[in-house]
Design an enzyme around this catalytic site. Sequence first.
Site, short mmCIF file in Angstrom:
data_model
loop_
_atom_site.label_atom_id
_atom_site.label_comp_id
_atom_site.label_asym_id
_atom_site.label_seq_id
_atom_site.Cartn_x
_atom_site.Cartn_y
_atom_site.Cartn_z
N HIS A 186 -2.39 10.96 5.75
CA HIS A 186 -3.74 11.53 5.74
C HIS A 186 -3.95 12.30 7.04
O HIS A 186 -3.17 12.14 7.99
CB HIS A 186 -4.82 10.46 5.55
CG HIS A 186 -4.50 9.14 6.19
ND1 HIS A 186 -4.53 8.93 7.55
CD2 HIS A 186 -4.11 7.96 5.65
CE1 HIS A 186 -4.21 7.68 7.82
NE2 HIS A 186 -3.93 7.07 6.68
N GLU B 292 -10.63 6.56 1.42
CA GLU B 292 -9.40 5.91 0.98
C GLU B 292 -8.93 6.46 -0.36
O GLU B 292 -7.75 6.34 -0.71
CB GLU B 292 -9.64 4.40 0.89
CG GLU B 292 -8.46 3.56 0.47
CD GLU B 292 -7.36 3.49 1.51
OE1 GLU B 292 -6.29 2.96 1.19
OE2 GLU B 292 -7.56 3.98 2.64
N ARG C 64 0.90 -1.16 0.00
CA ARG C 64 0.00 0.00 0.00
C ARG C 64 0.92 1.19 0.00
O ARG C 64 1.70 1.41 0.93
CB ARG C 64 -0.91 -0.02 1.23
CG ARG C 64 -1.68 1.29 1.51
CD ARG C 64 -2.58 1.69 0.35
NE ARG C 64 -3.50 2.76 0.75
CZ ARG C 64 -3.33 4.05 0.49
NH1 ARG C 64 -2.24 4.46 -0.17
NH2 ARG C 64 -4.23 4.94 0.88
N GLU D 192 -5.06 6.49 12.13
CA GLU D 192 -5.34 5.17 11.56
C GLU D 192 -5.05 4.09 12.58
O GLU D 192 -3.94 4.00 13.12
CB GLU D 192 -4.49 4.95 10.31
CG GLU D 192 -4.60 3.54 9.71
CD GLU D 192 -3.73 3.38 8.47
OE1 GLU D 192 -3.79 4.27 7.60
OE2 GLU D 192 -2.97 2.39 8.39
N HIS E 113 2.20 6.94 2.04
CA HIS E 113 1.18 7.99 2.01
C HIS E 113 0.97 8.54 3.41
O HIS E 113 1.56 8.08 4.38
CB HIS E 113 -0.13 7.43 1.46
CG HIS E 113 -0.78 6.42 2.38
ND1 HIS E 113 -0.30 5.13 2.54
CD2 HIS E 113 -1.86 6.52 3.20
CE1 HIS E 113 -1.06 4.48 3.41
NE2 HIS E 113 -2.01 5.29 3.83
N HIS F 43 3.44 6.81 6.23
CA HIS F 43 3.63 5.40 6.56
C HIS F 43 3.49 4.52 5.33
O HIS F 43 3.04 4.98 4.27
CB HIS F 43 2.63 4.96 7.63
CG HIS F 43 1.21 5.31 7.34
ND1 HIS F 43 0.68 6.56 7.61
CD2 HIS F 43 0.20 4.60 6.78
CE1 HIS F 43 -0.59 6.59 7.25
NE2 HIS F 43 -0.91 5.42 6.73
#
Length: 416
Positions: free
Chosen positions: A130, A198, A125, A134, A128, A173
């Site tokens: 945000h 997402e 993944r 999380e 990125h 992360h």
Amino acid sequence: MVPASRATTQIDVDILDTRPSSKPNQLIERHSSGPPQVLQKRRSKGYTRPSILGPDNVPLDEENPDLITPPSTDQGEVPNLKWPFSLSHNRLSEGGWARQQNTQAMPAALDMAGVNMRLKPGAIREMHWHNTAEWAYVLKGDIRISTITPDGQIFVGDVSEGDLWYFPEGNPHSIQAKNTTKDGAEFLLVFDSGTFSEDTTFLLTDWLAHVPKHVLAKNFGTGTDLSAFDHIPKEALYIFQATPPPSDPTKDMVIPNNTPVSYTYPLSKVKPVNCPGGTIKVVDSRTFAASQKISAVEVTVNPGGMREMHWHPTQPEWSFFISGQARMTIFASTGNARTFDYQAGDVGYVPPSYGHYVENTGNTTLKFLEVFRSGKFQDISLTQWLALTPPALVKAHLGLPDEFIKNLSRVKQEVV
């Protein structure tokens, strides 16, 4: 799949057949051509629900018996508080997939959202960040995560089935599936905002693809040589296939971990607390120091048992059902109550202070997560409240026998 010829069979929705099933968690067939075997009726005094004569989505009815045949105690207006991930759009990529639940799917879930993600062995993944915290729970497989703090401190670690990780808002992360199994890994992500998407995270490749090369050269100190940036993808990678990480996480580290706290937590190794009807594992900032904004309880409920009637003072509850099947009645005050049925893969949501219970309606162990937008787990037990309140006051409200009040448990049972 129910044959089409049965989809228009007349259903007596005033009847709930409660025969035990010989197969694990199989819902009772209520749509045969002959009359149903009646062992229990849900009928309010003087009120009979009409049968369904027209077309009907029978499989959906069978998954939601308490909506088509609600208990007589349900009434008023309560928003939808159930969302199956099976109804979410699945974003497919070369290395896996992701599907999400947010306020677009369940508008009442204002404070929390979730993502179910699968990565093939070695798949990543993309790096990125945000603007939401999380919290993650590993459903299957083994995963390598990495993150960095605003102070330049680094953490690299591994998690396995039943374990957790946590990233504070804004901290970049990565997530990569290890190749310890042929199936890779699957996990659950929970965020402390109901509007999280997402599809709108800040991706490394997406940013660099939208910066002129001469600016990149100036930033990274390469002078006039722009060739280093010729292979930056023109579109975001999101989830993509890559070489699996080394089995030893220390061999993946540029420098040794130097964060003051760990960003992973081995919940799978925590001994559960035994309750009369099942078990609980509580994890919050008191045990998982990094997780300052999200806490959780992993709950198991034996057949015939239930998570006791309770509420959470100020915290919204986001639930995920891992195995088994359940029923939850949610009390929203002023005479409003609604009962929902849940299966594995479903998301539930309980707004702050709403009274509720979670009952195991199957014949196998029910396992689910209660996740909260709070660094500290709190709940108030109805039984404990009544047991520790002056008996005369309880009797004046409910008219309960003195002996009944005397025998109420003064200790939280959690699962009964």
